[in-house]
Every structure is written in C-alpha cells, then in structure tokens.
Design an enzyme around this catalytic site. Structure first.
Site, PDB file in Angstrom:
ATOM      1  N   SER A  61       0.790  -1.234   0.000  1.00  0.00           N
ATOM      2  CA  SER A  61       0.000   0.000   0.000  1.00  0.00           C
ATOM      3  C   SER A  61       0.818   1.278   0.000  1.00  0.00           C
ATOM      4  CB  SER A  61      -0.957   0.013   1.206  1.00  0.00           C
ATOM      5  OG  SER A  61      -2.061  -0.818   0.960  1.00  0.00           O
ATOM      6  N   LYS A  64       0.116   3.813  -2.576  1.00  0.00           N
ATOM      7  CA  LYS A  64      -0.856   4.893  -2.427  1.00  0.00           C
ATOM      8  C   LYS A  64      -0.200   6.267  -2.276  1.00  0.00           C
ATOM      9  CE  LYS A  64      -4.533   2.000  -0.426  1.00  0.00           C
ATOM     10  NZ  LYS A  64      -3.917   0.710  -0.077  1.00  0.00           N
ATOM     11  N   SER A 121      -5.814   2.966   4.949  1.00  0.00           N
ATOM     12  CA  SER A 121      -5.193   2.335   3.776  1.00  0.00           C
ATOM     13  C   SER A 121      -6.239   1.624   2.923  1.00  0.00           C
ATOM     14  CB  SER A 121      -4.100   1.352   4.207  1.00  0.00           C
ATOM     15  OG  SER A 121      -3.262   1.031   3.114  1.00  0.00           O
ATOM     16  N   LYS A 224       3.061   6.403   5.303  1.00  0.00           N
ATOM     17  CA  LYS A 224       2.221   5.325   4.773  1.00  0.00           C
ATOM     18  C   LYS A 224       2.839   3.963   5.067  1.00  0.00           C
ATOM     19  CE  LYS A 224      -1.474   3.999   2.876  1.00  0.00           C
ATOM     20  NZ  LYS A 224      -1.389   2.885   3.855  1.00  0.00           N
TER      21      LYS A 224
END
Length: 382
Positions: A61, A64, A121, A224
């Site tokens: 993720s 992202k 997320s 993140k």
C-alpha cells in the site's frame, strides 16, 4: 498477579515500538533487519543511509503515496476539490484487503476518500479516487507511471493504484523515498497522516491509522504503511525535529513490529548525526557600495537569505565565509540586481552561495538626467 504482569508486558512490547539508541556514525546495514531501506533528507534529496536501495521489490500500500500525490496535484491545480462528490463503481467496491466496504453507487467527498486512503489504507477508496480523476483505474495508473518517470523513479512500474499484489507491480526503497519527498511538498497531506483515529458515515465506520509510530515516535508526521504476501511489511515514515525533516523507507520486513523498529532506527540515526545549518552573513556584506556613473554616489546592499544547509552535527564549526564584493559598480542599477556574493566553504568544498544584491535603484547619469535635476532645483529655489 504474575500472569497479569506478564500480559501487560506482552501488550506493551507489541504496541510500543522502540529502537536501540543510535550513536553518531554507528548505523550499519546489519542493524536493519529488513532487506531494503533508505534514509533521505527531503530538502536536498540527499541519501543519508541505504541498504539495497535499488533492489526491485513489491511495496504493497505504499503505492498509495503516488495515488495521493496525483490527487493532491489535481487539487492544487483546481481540477479537483475537497468537497467534490466521488461515487464508488462496482470495480472500486470489489477491492479486497484493507478497505472501508464501499458499496457500488455509494458516495463520499474527496476529503473523506483521502482520509480513508491515508488512515485506513482503504484499497476501495484509492480506486474510487483514481476513477473519479481519470475515468478508469487503468488510465490513472498510466499517469502514475508517467509521474514516476518524471520524478526519476527508474526502478518502478505500477500496475494498480492501491498496491494489491500483481505481477510486475514493483519499485525500490529509493524510488519510494523520491515519491514520498514529492508528496510531502503538499503540506495538507499531514492533516491526514497525523490522524490516529477518526470516523466516516456519521460515526458508523471507525478508522484507525495503520502507522503505529504515531503513538511511539517523537516527531513522527506520517506517512504510509503497506503489507502484502509479496511485499512483506513496509513503511515510508516521515518525521521532523526542529528544522530537520527526514524520510525513512523500509521494505520487506518480516513483521509489522520489525518494520516500525527499523524505521525508528534509521530515523534516530539521522536525527543523531545531522542538522540543518543556516549561514549568517559576515560583517561587511550589508554596506554602501560606490556607484560609477550614477545619479547617486552609492547604493546600499542586501544579503539574500541562504537556504539551510544539511551538515553533520559539529561541522558548523568548520564552515568559513568568503565575501565577494567589488569596490564599485556601474550604473544603472535596479533593486535586486546581484552585485556580489558570500561563499560558504566546508573542508575546501563550496557548500552554499548567498547573493548580495542592490537595495535600491540608481539611475545612470546622462545629459538629460543631469539637466532634469538642475531644472528641478531651479524651479524649487524660486
């Protein structure tokens, strides 16, 4: 009682992430359990530590980060607004993994979709944003790859916008640092990355941040996390202490706890060893300088502020300044014209230059300019 104490100890060791204190110049690759890691200072882009920085890996993720970068660039260029309505498609609603269980046709604002993408997320929210901007996820992914190329991310190929495992969806720790550096130029991202817990759907859906460093690391600001079977446990972590900001990237950890420990370790190393130094102008940089052929005999100088310089702690004692300023300059002069400079040197290497500029206008002396002054004086004296 012993069982109670043991239970508390296990809980604390699982939740709170700690790193061994890092002394100056002590961080070795073997100190990081993850197979790949990078520490970068975002203002300069300088890499302060690396371990297999260009090893091609999945990043889950953390993908992202690029999705959010394109979203914030669209917002800044007025192609998208925070209160705009995003409608979830069947494709967006079909995402697995981390999500907020969007249903086909369900609507949320851009602000809410960003919050879900950053804090929880949410794969479905990321796809909904991508489709809203470009029509299809495929077109959005094409823009992701184009932006990656522009940023010099030579190790990266995106296949989707949320980071779910897919053949050929690959990057490197260095490339993750590059796109993280670009994303944090959009300061509003920190309004989301600093959220620990929030709600959507009028309080019916709880969001809890996947970045546990928010509760354990001094100065953490984001950014993140990501976990999949192919990628392992990953994080790109941003932190600021004083005027020094850092990006720590860890890819492929064996567990979530190890990724947080490694991220804290590389960040600790950076804060222990580096600082941002703002040079001060030496005496004589701000002065009156002679003007040749001007309607005024002198002009005052000004020193432009120097961008803070990344140095190792203690090196500020070895920085020297050299003033480059001529005895005179020729007219005409406009305010802001460069008339000299201050050079800053460390270990015989030039590390910064501050321009010295004119702090006013000086008209060139001509027959008509002199005549105009004389005529004006005659009129005044009457």
């Amino acid at each position: 009682m012993k069982l109670w104490k043991r239970t508390i100890a296990i809980f604390l060791s699982t939740f709170f992430i700690t790193a061994m204190p890092i002394s100056a110049n002590a961080l070795e690759e073997t100190s990081i359990t993850a197979p790949s890691a990078v520490l970068m200072e975002p203002e300069t882009g300088k890499v302060l530590f690396e371990k297999n920085a260009h090893e091609i890996r999945a990043c889950a993720s953390i993908t992202k980060v690029m999705t959010l970068l394109l979203v914030f660039e669209a917002i800044d260029s007025n192609k998208l607004s925070m209160d705009e309505t995003v409608t979830a498609s069947a494709h967006a609603a079909s995402m697995g993994g981390s999500d907020i269980w969007l249903e086909e046709g369900e609507t949320m604002t851009v602000d809410e979709m960003i919050k879900a993408t950053v804090v929880a997320s949410a794969n479905d929210a990321a796809v909904a944003l991508a489709e809203h901007l470009c029509g299809t996820e495929e077109e959005f992914v094409a823009k992701m790859n184009q932006r990656a190329k522009e940023l010099g991310m030579k190790d990266t190929t995106f296949k989707n916008c949320n980071g779910l495992d897919e053949e050929g969806h690959l990057t490197s720790a260095y490339d993750v640092a590059l796109m993280s550096r670009e994303l944090i130029k959009h300061k509003d991202i920190f309004k989301y990355t600093g959220i620990w817990m929030d709600y959507l759907r009028d309080g019916k859906t709880q969001l809890v941040n996947t970045n546990k460093l928010l509760k354990s690391y001094n100065g953490i600001t984001g950014l993140k996390t990501g976990t999949t079977g192919d990628a392992g446990s990953c994080i790109t972590a941003t932190a600021t202490r004083g005027n020094l900001s850092l990006i720590g990237v860890v890819l492929g950890s064996a567990s979530g706890k190890e990724r947080f420990t490694d991220a804290a370790t590389v960040l600790d190393y950076g804060f222990a060893n580096y600082s941002m130094y703002t040079p001060k102008a030496p005496d004589g940089a701000v002065t009156d300088i002679q003007v040749v052929g001007g309607m005024q005999g002198t002009v005052k100088t000004a020193v432009n502020e120097t961008t803070p310089i990344l140095i190792k702690k203690g090196e500020e004692k070895g920085i020297t300044e050299k003033l480059n300023l001529p005895e005179s300059i020729d007219a005409p002069i406009k305010k802001g014209d460069k008339v000299g400079s201050v050079e800053y040197t460390l270990d015989k290497k030039k590390i910064a230059v501050s321009p010295i500029t004119a702090d006013g206008d000086v008209e060139q002396m001509t027959f008509w300019s002199v005549f105009s002054v004389i005529f004006s004086n005659l009129l005044t004296s009457r």
